[in-house]
Design a protein around this motif. Structure first.
Motif, mmCIF file in Angstrom:
data_model
loop_
_atom_site.group_PDB
_atom_site.id
_atom_site.type_symbol
_atom_site.label_atom_id
_atom_site.label_comp_id
_atom_site.label_asym_id
_atom_site.label_seq_id
_atom_site.Cartn_x
_atom_site.Cartn_y
_atom_site.Cartn_z
ATOM 1 N N ASN A 100 57.526 43.594 90.451
ATOM 2 C CA ASN A 100 57.306 42.287 89.846
ATOM 3 C C ASN A 100 55.826 41.991 89.607
ATOM 4 O O ASN A 100 55.496 40.944 89.062
ATOM 5 C CB ASN A 100 57.914 41.186 90.716
ATOM 6 N N GLY A 101 54.962 42.888 90.050
ATOM 7 C CA GLY A 101 53.525 42.680 89.859
ATOM 8 C C GLY A 101 52.988 41.533 90.684
ATOM 9 O O GLY A 101 52.087 40.826 90.259
ATOM 10 N N GLN A 102 53.549 41.337 91.889
ATOM 11 C CA GLN A 102 53.158 40.218 92.737
ATOM 12 C C GLN A 102 52.752 40.696 94.123
ATOM 13 O O GLN A 102 53.333 40.299 95.132
ATOM 14 C CB GLN A 102 54.307 39.217 92.842
ATOM 15 N N LEU A 103 51.724 41.546 94.171
ATOM 16 C CA LEU A 103 51.260 42.045 95.456
ATOM 17 C C LEU A 103 50.638 40.925 96.283
ATOM 18 O O LEU A 103 50.035 40.004 95.733
ATOM 19 C CB LEU A 103 50.219 43.147 95.251
ATOM 20 N N LEU A 104 50.802 41.025 97.587
ATOM 21 C CA LEU A 104 50.187 40.094 98.527
ATOM 22 C C LEU A 104 48.921 40.721 99.098
ATOM 23 O O LEU A 104 48.738 41.935 99.008
ATOM 24 C CB LEU A 104 51.160 39.790 99.664
ATOM 25 N N TYR A 105 48.089 39.896 99.733
ATOM 26 C CA TYR A 105 46.889 40.460 100.350
ATOM 27 C C TYR A 105 47.270 41.462 101.446
ATOM 28 O O TYR A 105 46.548 42.438 101.677
ATOM 29 C CB TYR A 105 45.949 39.368 100.864
ATOM 30 N N THR A 106 48.419 41.260 102.086
ATOM 31 C CA THR A 106 48.879 42.208 103.107
ATOM 32 C C THR A 106 49.251 43.549 102.473
ATOM 33 O O THR A 106 49.087 44.603 103.105
ATOM 34 C CB THR A 106 50.071 41.641 103.897
ATOM 35 N N ASP A 107 49.717 43.525 101.234
ATOM 36 C CA ASP A 107 50.003 44.765 100.515
ATOM 37 C C ASP A 107 48.708 45.505 100.206
ATOM 38 O O ASP A 107 48.643 46.732 100.332
ATOM 39 C CB ASP A 107 50.758 44.481 99.213
ATOM 40 N N ALA A 108 47.687 44.760 99.807
ATOM 41 C CA ALA A 108 46.382 45.378 99.543
ATOM 42 C C ALA A 108 45.847 46.046 100.802
ATOM 43 O O ALA A 108 45.345 47.175 100.756
ATOM 44 C CB ALA A 108 45.394 44.333 99.026
ATOM 45 N N ALA A 110 47.617 47.204 103.291
ATOM 46 C CA ALA A 110 48.458 48.372 103.581
ATOM 47 C C ALA A 110 48.118 49.544 102.659
ATOM 48 O O ALA A 110 48.064 50.695 103.105
ATOM 49 C CB ALA A 110 49.933 47.999 103.460
ATOM 50 N N ILE A 111 47.888 49.266 101.383
ATOM 51 C CA ILE A 111 47.553 50.323 100.427
ATOM 52 C C ILE A 111 46.241 50.996 100.826
ATOM 53 O O ILE A 111 46.144 52.228 100.880
ATOM 54 C CB ILE A 111 47.471 49.770 98.992
ATOM 55 N N ILE A 112 45.219 50.200 101.120
ATOM 56 C CA ILE A 112 43.912 50.764 101.487
ATOM 57 C C ILE A 112 44.001 51.499 102.820
ATOM 58 O O ILE A 112 43.434 52.584 102.977
ATOM 59 C CB ILE A 112 42.825 49.674 101.522
ATOM 60 N N LYS A 113 44.715 50.955 103.773
ATOM 61 C CA LYS A 113 44.854 51.631 105.069
ATOM 62 C C LYS A 113 45.536 52.987 104.889
ATOM 63 O O LYS A 113 45.089 53.995 105.432
ATOM 64 C CB LYS A 113 45.650 50.761 106.047
ATOM 65 N N GLU A 114 46.610 53.009 104.117
ATOM 66 C CA GLU A 114 47.337 54.255 103.865
ATOM 67 C C GLU A 114 46.480 55.243 103.070
ATOM 68 O O GLU A 114 46.426 56.425 103.395
ATOM 69 C CB GLU A 114 48.633 53.949 103.109
ATOM 70 N N ALA A 115 45.795 54.758 102.038
ATOM 71 C CA ALA A 115 44.979 55.632 101.188
ATOM 72 C C ALA A 115 43.759 56.191 101.923
ATOM 73 O O ALA A 115 43.250 57.246 101.556
ATOM 74 C CB ALA A 115 44.532 54.880 99.939
ATOM 75 N N SER A 116 43.299 55.489 102.956
ATOM 76 C CA SER A 116 42.128 55.942 103.715
ATOM 77 C C SER A 116 42.532 56.633 105.020
ATOM 78 O O SER A 116 41.690 56.831 105.892
ATOM 79 C CB SER A 116 41.199 54.760 104.005
ATOM 80 N N TYR A 117 43.807 56.959 105.146
ATOM 81 C CA TYR A 117 44.330 57.630 106.349
ATOM 82 C C TYR A 117 44.053 56.819 107.611
ATOM 83 O O TYR A 117 43.759 57.367 108.664
ATOM 84 C CB TYR A 117 43.760 59.046 106.476
ATOM 85 N N GLY A 118 44.119 55.488 107.475
ATOM 86 C CA GLY A 118 43.969 54.596 108.618
ATOM 87 C C GLY A 118 42.537 54.275 109.003
ATOM 88 O O GLY A 118 42.312 53.556 109.973
ATOM 89 N N HIS A 119 41.563 54.755 108.236
ATOM 90 C CA HIS A 119 40.161 54.520 108.588
ATOM 91 C C HIS A 119 39.647 53.144 108.176
ATOM 92 O O HIS A 119 38.747 52.619 108.811
ATOM 93 C CB HIS A 119 39.259 55.594 107.976
ATOM 94 N N ILE A 120 40.187 52.588 107.109
ATOM 95 C CA ILE A 120 39.685 51.299 106.617
ATOM 96 C C ILE A 120 40.742 50.225 106.846
ATOM 97 O O ILE A 120 41.813 50.245 106.245
ATOM 98 C CB ILE A 120 39.328 51.352 105.118
ATOM 99 N N LEU A 122 41.040 46.421 106.285
ATOM 100 C CA LEU A 122 40.309 45.395 105.541
ATOM 101 C C LEU A 122 40.198 44.057 106.268
ATOM 102 O O LEU A 122 39.216 43.349 106.086
ATOM 103 C CB LEU A 122 40.961 45.175 104.169
ATOM 104 N N GLU A 123 41.206 43.665 107.037
ATOM 105 C CA GLU A 123 41.224 42.373 107.716
ATOM 106 C C GLU A 123 41.031 41.225 106.723
ATOM 107 O O GLU A 123 40.223 40.322 106.930
ATOM 108 C CB GLU A 123 40.161 42.325 108.810
ATOM 109 N N LEU A 124 41.791 41.247 105.632
ATOM 110 C CA LEU A 124 41.694 40.206 104.607
ATOM 111 C C LEU A 124 42.216 38.885 105.147
ATOM 112 O O LEU A 124 43.053 38.843 106.034
ATOM 113 C CB LEU A 124 42.502 40.618 103.371
ATOM 114 N N GLU A 125 41.694 37.798 104.581
ATOM 115 C CA GLU A 125 42.151 36.448 104.943
ATOM 116 C C GLU A 125 42.478 35.673 103.687
ATOM 117 O O GLU A 125 41.681 35.662 102.753
ATOM 118 C CB GLU A 125 41.056 35.698 105.727
ATOM 119 N N PRO A 126 43.643 35.020 103.659
ATOM 120 C CA PRO A 126 44.030 34.252 102.457
ATOM 121 C C PRO A 126 43.160 33.027 102.260
ATOM 122 O O PRO A 126 42.524 32.547 103.126
ATOM 123 C CB PRO A 126 45.474 33.869 102.739
#
Length: 126
Positions: A100-108, A110-120, A122-126
């Protein structure tokens, strides 16, 4: 957009920009530095190395956090983002938001954590 396999990338352009916007607008210590850089990577397949040009998402630490100093940079290839999206699509709720093209900040996160093999983390805040 074609990835290193020569097929359409899972990371659609509009969702790539949504990911970048989510990180930039909700960051706490890691922000987006560059979204359109490209680098050449080598892949080992069939006993040979093959060079491939790939778009890079560049992140930068705005403040020191954990073991990372201010100014630390990470370059995440788009193919790693694609792999992360493929893995996360196993979750039905993520898959629905992705479609649906409606990613949440928690999805962002998860994507970065997975893509960085758990190294990054982000600790984003809404």
């Amino acid at each position: 957009m074609k990835n290193y396999y020569g097929t359409l990338s899972d990371m659609k352009a509009e969702l790539y920009h949504q990911l970048v916007t989510l990180i930039h607008t909700t960051y706490t210590w890691v922000d987006v530095m560059d979204t359109n850089g490209e680098e050449v990577f080598s892949f080992h397949t069939g006993g040979n190395f093959h060079p491939v040009r790939c778009r890079i998402l560049c992140l930068v630490a705005k403040w020191s956090n954990h073991n990372y100093p201010k100014g630390q940079r990470w370059r995440i290839p788009e193919f790693e983002l694609d792999n992360a999206v493929r893995a996360l699509k196993q979750n039905p709720s993520f898959r629905k938001r992705y479609r649906n093209g409606q990613l949440l900040y928690t999805d962002a996160e998860a994507i970065i954590k997975e893509a960085s093999y758990g190294h990054i983390i982000l600790e984003l805040e809404p």
